[in-house]
Write an enzyme that holds these catalytic residues in place. Structure first.
Site, PDB file in Angstrom:
ATOM      1  N   HIS A   4       0.708  -1.229   0.000  1.00 26.43           N
ATOM      2  CA  HIS A   4       0.000   0.000   0.000  1.00 26.43           C
ATOM      3  C   HIS A   4       0.736   1.278   0.000  1.00 26.43           C
ATOM      4  O   HIS A   4       1.863   1.375   0.198  1.00 26.43           O
ATOM      5  CB  HIS A   4      -0.882  -0.036   1.155  1.00 26.43           C
ATOM      6  N   HIS A 372      -7.664  -5.440   1.676  1.00 25.43           N
ATOM      7  CA  HIS A 372      -7.638  -5.792   0.249  1.00 25.43           C
ATOM      8  C   HIS A 372      -6.366  -6.540  -0.100  1.00 25.43           C
ATOM      9  O   HIS A 372      -6.367  -7.439  -0.945  1.00 25.43           O
ATOM     10  CB  HIS A 372      -7.763  -4.525  -0.596  1.00 25.43           C
ATOM     11  N   CYS A 373      -5.276  -6.196   0.570  1.00 22.84           N
ATOM     12  CA  CYS A 373      -3.979  -6.815   0.308  1.00 22.84           C
ATOM     13  C   CYS A 373      -3.955  -8.310   0.606  1.00 22.84           C
ATOM     14  O   CYS A 373      -3.143  -9.039   0.040  1.00 22.84           O
ATOM     15  CB  CYS A 373      -2.901  -6.163   1.173  1.00 22.84           C
ATOM     16  N   VAL A 374      -4.791  -8.756   1.521  1.00 20.17           N
ATOM     17  CA  VAL A 374      -4.703 -10.149   1.973  1.00 20.17           C
ATOM     18  C   VAL A 374      -5.870 -10.994   1.484  1.00 20.17           C
ATOM     19  O   VAL A 374      -6.072 -12.109   1.958  1.00 20.17           O
ATOM     20  CB  VAL A 374      -4.600 -10.228   3.514  1.00 20.17           C
TER      21      VAL A 374
END
Length: 381
Positions: A4, A372-374
């Protein structure tokens, strides 16, 4: 460790994996990988494969269980609790499959609960499924396939022998055809509206640590082939200040074809990421979607870093790094009470009819990533 960028604050120049690397936790990855054999897809009308919008119906969500002390340090309890919380929350709305190393399966099952399916057949290095997982595509006629983006540890910054194989292994587990894109990148580096438009930062993709010698025009063609798109909106981004080189999905997100949002910094924020967020808003506000429609852009106000719970110099407070699942939007809250409340209200307005869940995920934020990253969605067909 994922991506991010957008909500970063001005207290430090190190962010995301930059934090873990500086702390001595991240192992240096292999040299920049060459692009795997690609495929010759073309963006086209209905009947061809394309990545649908995230807010469409999902069959399931894919996640990954972190258990490497070489990356996260000896105390894994915080990040594992955050991953488990996210998984349990999403599982109230749609199925969740958690990939874990065999030694971590029992712990993952214990913390995630029976509503989450934990499998030990797809080993992982880390938890950033948005970047390591496959990008699923549909053809509008009941077909589903998957594309791998040739993950190389964010430009060789972290060991990734297992993570480099996650996309292909998930596609095999799901029983769908799999191909490699003609570029190196990560899912968090690209946003799609499901109707032909993408957005991405040059700092992440037009970068020698991923795509040496590849021009922006060549990258654009490869992205459009992979995603089934026809238009890319480019932002300059911020190179070299976080492990992802400024992924787009912590700052700017699509809401619909022709619609997007940008997480805005405080007026007093003057760091590189704040300046980048303002430029992203300006670019989007003067751009057109693949349909030819002018973009409409909403603002999502970021928090005051002096009022959030974490005092960590590298904390990522990105409301924009939310995940849209069946019937809900899974977002974060950071302890700036008024900003948290306002962000929830904004998301409720932008996603009418969906439950807005706000989770405290401070360990992930300290690691430079978010919800959202995971996560990685598998769309329904």
């Amino acid at each position: 460790m994922n991506d991010h960028t957008a909500g970063r604050h001005a207290r430090s120049g190190l962010n995301r994996r930059g934090f873990l690397a500086a702390a001595g936790f991240a192992a240096v990855g292999a040299a920049v990988a060459t692009t795997a054999p690609g495929w010759a897809g073309t963006a086209g009308p209905a009947g061809t494969f394309a990545v649908p919008a995230e807010d469409g119906r999902h069959t399931r969500t894919w996640m990954a269980w972190p258990d490497r002390t070489a990356i996260w340090g000896r105390d894994l309890s915080g990040v594992q609790a955050d991953i488990a919380l996210i998984a349990r929350t999403i599982a109230r709305y749609e199925p969740v499959v958690m990939c874990a190393n065999s030694a971590g399966v029992a712990k993952a099952r214990s913390m995630c609960g029976s509503a989450v399916t934990v499998i030990g057949s797809i080993p992982v290095d880390d938890c950033w499924m948005r970047d390591t997982g496959p990008v699923f595509r549909t053809d509008g006629s009941g077909g589903l396939d998957a594309v791998g983006l040739n993950f190389n540890g964010w430009g060789g910054k972290q060991a990734h022998a297992k993570d480099a194989l996650v996309a292909e292994r998930i596609a095999a587990y799901a029983g769908v055809p799999f191909t490699y894109a003609d570029l190196v990148g990560e899912g968090g580096a690209v946003e799609q509206d499901g109707a032909g438009t993408l957005m991405a930062t040059r700092s992440s993709l037009v970068n020698g640590n991923r795509n040496p010698g590849m021009s922006q025009s060549a990258l654009e063609a490869a992205l459009c082939d992979a995603y089934g798109a026809t238009e890319v909106i480019w932002f300059d981004g911020v190179k070299g200040q976080d492990i992802t080189d400024d992924h787009v999905d912590a700052t700017s997100r699509f809401l619909a074809p022709g619609g997007a949002l940008v997480q805005m910094p405080l007026a007093s924020d003057t760091d590189a990421f704040a300046k980048d967020a303002r430029r992203q808003y300006q670019v989007l506000s003067t751009s057109k979607a693949a349909t030819g429609a002018a973009m409409t852009v909403a603002k999502l106000q970021g928090p005051d870093y002096d009022r959030i719970r974490s005092a960590n110099q590298n904390f990522l407070a990105a409301y924009a790094n939310y995940y849209v699942c069946n019937g809900a939007v899974i977002s974060a809250q950071f302890g700036d009470t008024s900003a948290d409340r306002a962000a929830k209200a904004t998301l409720a307005r932008l996603y009418p009819g969906r439950v807005i869940e706000q989770l405290a995920i401070d360990s992930l934020g300290t690691g430079g990533g978010g919800i959202h990253c995971v996560t990685q969605q598998q769309p329904a067909v």
